[in-house]
Scaffold this motif. Structure first.
Motif, PDB file in Angstrom:
ATOM      1  N   ASN A  45       0.875  -1.170   0.000  1.00  0.00           N
ATOM      2  CA  ASN A  45       0.000   0.000   0.000  1.00  0.00           C
ATOM      3  C   ASN A  45       0.912   1.220   0.000  1.00  0.00           C
ATOM      4  O   ASN A  45       1.898   1.254   0.759  1.00  0.00           O
ATOM      5  N   LEU A  46       0.604   2.190  -0.824  1.00  0.00           N
ATOM      6  CA  LEU A  46       1.506   3.347  -0.929  1.00  0.00           C
ATOM      7  C   LEU A  46       1.568   4.155   0.355  1.00  0.00           C
ATOM      8  O   LEU A  46       2.612   4.717   0.683  1.00  0.00           O
ATOM      9  N   GLN A  47       0.461   4.207   1.118  1.00  0.00           N
ATOM     10  CA  GLN A  47       0.489   4.981   2.359  1.00  0.00           C
ATOM     11  C   GLN A  47       1.400   4.343   3.411  1.00  0.00           C
ATOM     12  O   GLN A  47       1.794   5.005   4.365  1.00  0.00           O
ATOM     13  N   ASP A  48       1.782   3.073   3.210  1.00  0.00           N
ATOM     14  CA  ASP A  48       2.692   2.401   4.145  1.00  0.00           C
ATOM     15  C   ASP A  48       4.165   2.624   3.794  1.00  0.00           C
ATOM     16  O   ASP A  48       5.042   2.210   4.547  1.00  0.00           O
ATOM     17  N   VAL A  58       8.947   6.236  -8.261  1.00  0.00           N
ATOM     18  CA  VAL A  58       8.679   7.204  -9.333  1.00  0.00           C
ATOM     19  C   VAL A  58       9.893   7.314 -10.254  1.00  0.00           C
ATOM     20  O   VAL A  58       9.764   7.255 -11.478  1.00  0.00           O
ATOM     21  N   GLU A  59      11.078   7.440  -9.681  1.00  0.00           N
ATOM     22  CA  GLU A  59      12.290   7.596 -10.485  1.00  0.00           C
ATOM     23  C   GLU A  59      12.591   6.365 -11.328  1.00  0.00           C
ATOM     24  O   GLU A  59      13.171   6.476 -12.410  1.00  0.00           O
ATOM     25  N   GLU A  66       1.524  11.118  -9.620  1.00  0.00           N
ATOM     26  CA  GLU A  66       0.159  11.232  -9.095  1.00  0.00           C
ATOM     27  C   GLU A  66      -0.173  10.052  -8.187  1.00  0.00           C
ATOM     28  O   GLU A  66      -0.797  10.216  -7.150  1.00  0.00           O
ATOM     29  N   HIS A  67       0.258   8.883  -8.583  1.00  0.00           N
ATOM     30  CA  HIS A  67      -0.003   7.693  -7.775  1.00  0.00           C
ATOM     31  C   HIS A  67       0.748   7.759  -6.448  1.00  0.00           C
ATOM     32  O   HIS A  67       0.223   7.350  -5.404  1.00  0.00           O
ATOM     33  N   ALA A  68       1.946   8.289  -6.459  1.00  0.00           N
ATOM     34  CA  ALA A  68       2.747   8.409  -5.236  1.00  0.00           C
ATOM     35  C   ALA A  68       2.053   9.266  -4.189  1.00  0.00           C
ATOM     36  O   ALA A  68       2.220   9.052  -2.991  1.00  0.00           O
ATOM     37  N   ALA A  69       1.241  10.214  -4.624  1.00  0.00           N
ATOM     38  CA  ALA A  69       0.570  11.137  -3.708  1.00  0.00           C
ATOM     39  C   ALA A  69      -0.783  10.628  -3.232  1.00  0.00           C
ATOM     40  O   ALA A  69      -1.339  11.154  -2.265  1.00  0.00           O
ATOM     41  N   GLY A  70      -1.329   9.613  -3.890  1.00  0.00           N
ATOM     42  CA  GLY A  70      -2.690   9.169  -3.588  1.00  0.00           C
ATOM     43  C   GLY A  70      -2.805   8.271  -2.376  1.00  0.00           C
ATOM     44  O   GLY A  70      -1.855   7.639  -1.949  1.00  0.00           O
ATOM     45  N   GLY A  71      -4.008   8.226  -1.820  1.00  0.00           N
ATOM     46  CA  GLY A  71      -4.312   7.334  -0.709  1.00  0.00           C
ATOM     47  C   GLY A  71      -5.226   6.220  -1.188  1.00  0.00           C
ATOM     48  O   GLY A  71      -5.872   6.328  -2.219  1.00  0.00           O
ATOM     49  N   ILE A  85       2.168  -2.874 -11.621  1.00  0.00           N
ATOM     50  CA  ILE A  85       0.718  -2.682 -11.704  1.00  0.00           C
ATOM     51  C   ILE A  85       0.298  -1.764 -10.568  1.00  0.00           C
ATOM     52  O   ILE A  85       0.468  -2.086  -9.389  1.00  0.00           O
ATOM     53  N   MET A  86      -0.205  -0.599 -10.955  1.00  0.00           N
ATOM     54  CA  MET A  86      -0.688   0.386  -9.990  1.00  0.00           C
ATOM     55  C   MET A  86      -2.182   0.170  -9.791  1.00  0.00           C
ATOM     56  O   MET A  86      -2.923   0.052 -10.764  1.00  0.00           O
ATOM     57  N   ILE A  87      -2.597   0.118  -8.556  1.00  0.00           N
ATOM     58  CA  ILE A  87      -4.010  -0.062  -8.225  1.00  0.00           C
ATOM     59  C   ILE A  87      -4.534   1.250  -7.648  1.00  0.00           C
ATOM     60  O   ILE A  87      -3.946   1.811  -6.732  1.00  0.00           O
TER      61      ILE A  87
END
Length: 114
Positions: A45-48, A58-59, A66-71, A85-87
């Motif tokens: 999970n990106l928030q973790d 990202v790099e 945009e995905h890096a910033a999302g919850g 694969i981005m969810i």
């Protein structure tokens, strides 16, 4: 190469409430992790993840800014880092396949135009 897909009858991630995003994430993630190419993958999970970990993804072009910033979102990356694969990015599913670095492993090839 990138491919985006959405789940029928579910709101787009940008319009979904937090509970809907979590529900979509739970629905999709297990299926993505079960794919043959995604066995023994990195799945988080990106928030973790720390801000630095998200920046590294990202790099390496494994997730978008945009995905890096999302919850309420996650990423699943195969061991060779050739399939990501981005969810719950802009779409429910967005895959990024590095067909130039690993065409034999992914089974995909892109026509190169020099």
């Amino acid at each position: 190469m990138r491919l985006a897909r959405n789940v029928r009858y579910r709101p787009f991630p940008g319009w979904a409430k937090k509970a809907e995003r979590t529900s979509i994430l739970e629905l999709i993630r297990a299926h993505v992790e079960a794919l043959p190419e995604m066995q023994e993958s990195f799945s988080e999970n990106l928030q973790d993840l720390s801000a630095l970990d998200r920046q590294v993804l990202v790099e390496r072009h494994l997730i978008s800014r945009e995905h890096a910033a999302g919850g309420g979102s996650a990423v699943v990356v195969n061991r060779r880092q050739t399939v990501s694969i981005m969810i719950n990015e802009e779409d429910h599913l967005r895959s990024a396949i590095d067909s130039v670095r690993a065409p034999a492993q992914t089974g995909l090839q892109a026509d190169r135009q020099d």
